[in-house]
Design a protein around this motif. Structure first.
Motif, PDB file in Angstrom:
ATOM      1  N   LEU A  48      -5.792   9.937  19.773  1.00 19.63           N
ATOM      2  CA  LEU A  48      -5.319  11.395  19.511  1.00 19.63           C
ATOM      3  C   LEU A  48      -6.341  12.049  18.817  1.00 19.63           C
ATOM      4  CD1 LEU A  48      -2.474  13.066  19.390  1.00 19.63           C
ATOM      5  CD2 LEU A  48      -2.326  11.976  17.078  1.00 19.63           C
ATOM      6  N   TYR A  49      -6.239  13.404  19.402  1.00 20.17           N
ATOM      7  CA  TYR A  49      -7.166  14.334  18.963  1.00 20.17           C
ATOM      8  C   TYR A  49      -6.430  15.224  17.806  1.00 20.17           C
ATOM      9  CZ  TYR A  49     -11.496  17.320  18.713  1.00 20.17           C
ATOM     10  OH  TYR A  49     -12.459  17.824  18.184  1.00 20.17           O
ATOM     11  N   VAL A  50      -7.044  15.744  16.884  1.00 10.44           N
ATOM     12  CA  VAL A  50      -6.445  16.776  15.983  1.00 10.44           C
ATOM     13  C   VAL A  50      -7.484  17.876  15.843  1.00 10.44           C
ATOM     14  CG1 VAL A  50      -5.455  17.346  13.695  1.00 10.44           C
ATOM     15  CG2 VAL A  50      -5.331  15.189  14.621  1.00 10.44           C
ATOM     16  N   ILE A  67      -3.762  16.071  22.003  1.00  9.17           N
ATOM     17  CA  ILE A  67      -4.172  16.849  21.009  1.00  9.17           C
ATOM     18  C   ILE A  67      -3.254  17.418  20.223  1.00  9.17           C
ATOM     19  CG2 ILE A  67      -4.725  18.773  22.515  1.00  9.17           C
ATOM     20  CD1 ILE A  67      -6.852  19.521  20.846  1.00  9.17           C
ATOM     21  N   ILE A  68      -3.138  17.432  18.942  1.00 11.63           N
ATOM     22  CA  ILE A  68      -2.340  18.158  18.089  1.00 11.63           C
ATOM     23  C   ILE A  68      -3.128  19.322  17.766  1.00 11.63           C
ATOM     24  CG2 ILE A  68      -1.528  18.294  15.779  1.00 11.63           C
ATOM     25  CD1 ILE A  68      -1.566  15.213  15.712  1.00 11.63           C
ATOM     26  N   TRP A  69      -2.664  20.683  17.819  1.00  9.10           N
ATOM     27  CA  TRP A  69      -3.226  21.659  17.264  1.00  9.10           C
ATOM     28  C   TRP A  69      -2.672  22.280  16.115  1.00  9.10           C
ATOM     29  CZ3 TRP A  69      -0.523  26.287  16.519  1.00  9.10           C
ATOM     30  CH2 TRP A  69      -1.542  27.567  16.160  1.00  9.10           C
ATOM     31  N   VAL A  70      -3.685  22.553  15.215  1.00 10.14           N
ATOM     32  CA  VAL A  70      -3.227  23.126  13.766  1.00 10.14           C
ATOM     33  C   VAL A  70      -3.533  24.450  13.649  1.00 10.14           C
ATOM     34  CG1 VAL A  70      -4.046  20.708  12.771  1.00 10.14           C
ATOM     35  CG2 VAL A  70      -5.415  22.605  12.659  1.00 10.14           C
ATOM     36  N   ASP A  71      -2.469  24.944  13.078  1.00 10.91           N
ATOM     37  CA  ASP A  71      -2.358  26.672  13.203  1.00 10.91           C
ATOM     38  C   ASP A  71      -3.183  27.163  11.864  1.00 10.91           C
ATOM     39  OD1 ASP A  71      -0.933  26.323  10.478  1.00 10.91           O
ATOM     40  OD2 ASP A  71       0.229  28.247  11.306  1.00 10.91           O
ATOM     41  N   TRP A  72      -3.845  26.435  11.155  1.00 13.47           N
ATOM     42  CA  TRP A  72      -4.408  26.932   9.762  1.00 13.47           C
ATOM     43  C   TRP A  72      -6.048  26.990  10.167  1.00 13.47           C
ATOM     44  CZ3 TRP A  72      -1.702  22.277   9.550  1.00 13.47           C
ATOM     45  CH2 TRP A  72      -2.446  20.981   9.446  1.00 13.47           C
ATOM     46  N   TYR A  89       0.968  19.081  21.095  1.00 14.12           N
ATOM     47  CA  TYR A  89       1.681  19.120  19.910  1.00 14.12           C
ATOM     48  C   TYR A  89       1.211  20.322  18.989  1.00 14.12           C
ATOM     49  CZ  TYR A  89       2.811  14.314  20.791  1.00 14.12           C
ATOM     50  OH  TYR A  89       3.120  13.168  21.566  1.00 14.12           O
ATOM     51  N   LYS A  90       1.937  21.281  18.367  1.00  8.16           N
ATOM     52  CA  LYS A  90       1.498  22.207  17.413  1.00  8.16           C
ATOM     53  C   LYS A  90       1.964  21.482  16.019  1.00  8.16           C
ATOM     54  CE  LYS A  90       2.468  25.661  21.003  1.00  8.16           C
ATOM     55  NZ  LYS A  90       3.348  24.708  21.612  1.00  8.16           N
ATOM     56  N   VAL A  91       1.282  21.881  14.972  1.00 13.53           N
ATOM     57  CA  VAL A  91       1.593  21.782  13.611  1.00 13.53           C
ATOM     58  C   VAL A  91       1.231  22.910  12.653  1.00 13.53           C
ATOM     59  CG1 VAL A  91       1.616  19.213  13.662  1.00 13.53           C
ATOM     60  CG2 VAL A  91      -0.237  20.333  12.812  1.00 13.53           C
ATOM     61  N   PHE A  92       2.037  22.982  11.840  1.00 14.59           N
ATOM     62  CA  PHE A  92       2.023  24.185  10.758  1.00 14.59           C
ATOM     63  C   PHE A  92       1.658  23.809   9.432  1.00 14.59           C
ATOM     64  CE2 PHE A  92       3.906  25.273  14.692  1.00 14.59           C
ATOM     65  CZ  PHE A  92       3.417  26.560  15.101  1.00 14.59           C
ATOM     66  N   SER A  93       1.707  22.575   9.231  1.00 13.92           N
ATOM     67  CA  SER A  93       1.287  21.808   7.848  1.00 13.92           C
ATOM     68  C   SER A  93       0.633  20.589   8.143  1.00 13.92           C
ATOM     69  CB  SER A  93       2.468  21.725   7.068  1.00 13.92           C
ATOM     70  OG  SER A  93       3.316  20.617   7.478  1.00 13.92           O
ATOM     71  N   ALA A 108       1.169  17.703   6.834  1.00 19.04           N
ATOM     72  CA  ALA A 108       2.364  16.877   6.849  1.00 19.04           C
ATOM     73  C   ALA A 108       2.927  16.380   8.038  1.00 19.04           C
ATOM     74  CB  ALA A 108       3.454  17.018   5.626  1.00 19.04           C
ATOM     75  N   GLU A 109       2.808  17.483   8.983  1.00 14.50           N
ATOM     76  CA  GLU A 109       3.423  17.227  10.258  1.00 14.50           C
ATOM     77  C   GLU A 109       2.670  16.485  11.172  1.00 14.50           C
ATOM     78  OE1 GLU A 109       5.113  21.006  12.173  1.00 14.50           O
ATOM     79  OE2 GLU A 109       4.318  21.806  10.282  1.00 14.50           O
ATOM     80  N   ILE A 110       1.062  16.237  10.816  1.00 10.87           N
ATOM     81  CA  ILE A 110       0.369  15.430  11.648  1.00 10.87           C
ATOM     82  C   ILE A 110       0.873  13.992  11.399  1.00 10.87           C
ATOM     83  CG2 ILE A 110      -1.890  14.568  11.732  1.00 10.87           C
ATOM     84  CD1 ILE A 110      -3.094  17.153  10.549  1.00 10.87           C
ATOM     85  N   LEU A 111       1.116  13.706  10.277  1.00 11.10           N
ATOM     86  CA  LEU A 111       1.787  12.239   9.924  1.00 11.10           C
ATOM     87  C   LEU A 111       2.984  11.985  10.831  1.00 11.10           C
ATOM     88  CD1 LEU A 111       1.077  12.072   6.112  1.00 11.10           C
ATOM     89  CD2 LEU A 111      -0.331  10.980   7.653  1.00 11.10           C
ATOM     90  N   ASN A 112       3.663  13.165  10.933  1.00 14.15           N
ATOM     91  CA  ASN A 112       5.118  12.728  11.630  1.00 14.15           C
ATOM     92  C   ASN A 112       4.852  12.587  12.944  1.00 14.15           C
ATOM     93  OD1 ASN A 112       6.474  13.343   9.183  1.00 14.15           O
ATOM     94  ND2 ASN A 112       7.091  15.820   9.850  1.00 14.15           N
ATOM     95  N   ILE A 113       3.785  13.259  13.707  1.00 12.38           N
ATOM     96  CA  ILE A 113       3.672  13.105  15.003  1.00 12.38           C
ATOM     97  C   ILE A 113       3.079  11.806  15.340  1.00 12.38           C
ATOM     98  CG2 ILE A 113       2.367  13.942  16.878  1.00 12.38           C
ATOM     99  CD1 ILE A 113       2.613  16.611  15.833  1.00 12.38           C
ATOM    100  N   ILE A 114       1.950  11.164  14.375  1.00 10.60           N
ATOM    101  CA  ILE A 114       1.378  10.146  14.716  1.00 10.60           C
ATOM    102  C   ILE A 114       2.386   9.041  14.497  1.00 10.60           C
ATOM    103  CG2 ILE A 114      -0.155   8.416  13.496  1.00 10.60           C
ATOM    104  CD1 ILE A 114      -1.942  10.816  12.870  1.00 10.60           C
TER     105      ILE A 114
END
Length: 205
Positions: free
Chosen positions: A154-156, A173-178, A193-197, A199-205
């Motif tokens: 999985l790529y971030v 891939i997880i895209w991060v909004d920051w 996946y899209k994350v905005f914090s 902590a959300e990365i951990l939820n997806i993993i």
């Protein structure tokens, strides 16, 4: 899923001020347009190609500029900071048994020095591309050398080019909004996946 790969600038490291400062030094030398910090948010909403036109910078000159860019970047490493919450994310991922790698178009020396300065020892491998659009080749190299399948990874990352590279290789891939590309730029590429914090990365993993 066994391996989590992170991008560096804009995903783990908040290097906006340093990147802007370094760019302006180079811009003065080569007579490109300089960047103002107050313009960063609007720049995130346009693509790399559009940015290059805006700053009168021909992308074919990247191989000449990048080595100078990252030498200057190294001199300001103390001004680059880990995004808040990312250190805890790395620790948690490692504690769950995942292998963590970084794939970046920054220089390996810069990244290793940054990790050392910030007490980050969870990263098992750092691979870098000398081409800003060559991450798919580096990802393939990582898969081959680690003897792992695409389904193991999985790529971030934060940029449109990260998403395109992952699509080429066939990994999620997880895209991060920051980071450096706003949602307006990446939406059409449809990241998994899209994350905005963090902590959300951990939820997806």
């Amino acid at each position: 899923m066994k391996h989590i790969i992170f991008d560096f600038d804009g995903t783990l490291a908040d290097s906006t001020a340093v990147l802007a400062s370094v760019w302006n030094i180079i811009a003065k030398k080569y007579e490109f347009k300089e960047v103002q910090l107050e313009d960063i948010d609007s720049l995130k909403k346009i693509s790399i190609t559009e940015r290059s036109k805006l700053f009168n910078f021909p992308l074919h000159k990247l191989p000449i500029i990048l080595p100078q860019f990252y030498r200057l970047y190294q001199q300001s490493l103390k001004e680059v900071h880990l995004f808040h919450g990312m250190k805890d994310v790395l620790k948690e991922i490692e504690s769950k048994g995942y292998t963590i790698a970084i794939i970046s178009s920054n220089s390996k020396d810069n990244i290793l020095e940054f990790l050392n300065m910030n007490g980050i020892d969870q990263v098992s491998e750092v691979l870098c591309s000398s081409r800003i659009f060559g991450k798919d080749k580096v990802i393939k190299k990582y898969l081959k050398e680690s003897n792992i399948k695409r389904s193991d990874v999985l790529y971030v990352g934060d940029e449109q080019r990260d998403i395109i590279a992952c699509k080429k290789v066939g990994i999620p891939i997880i895209w991060v909004d920051w980071g450096y590309d706003a949602i307006e730029v990446i939406q059409s590429e449809e990241p998994d996946y899209k994350v905005f914090s963090p902590a959300e990365i951990l939820n997806i993993i």
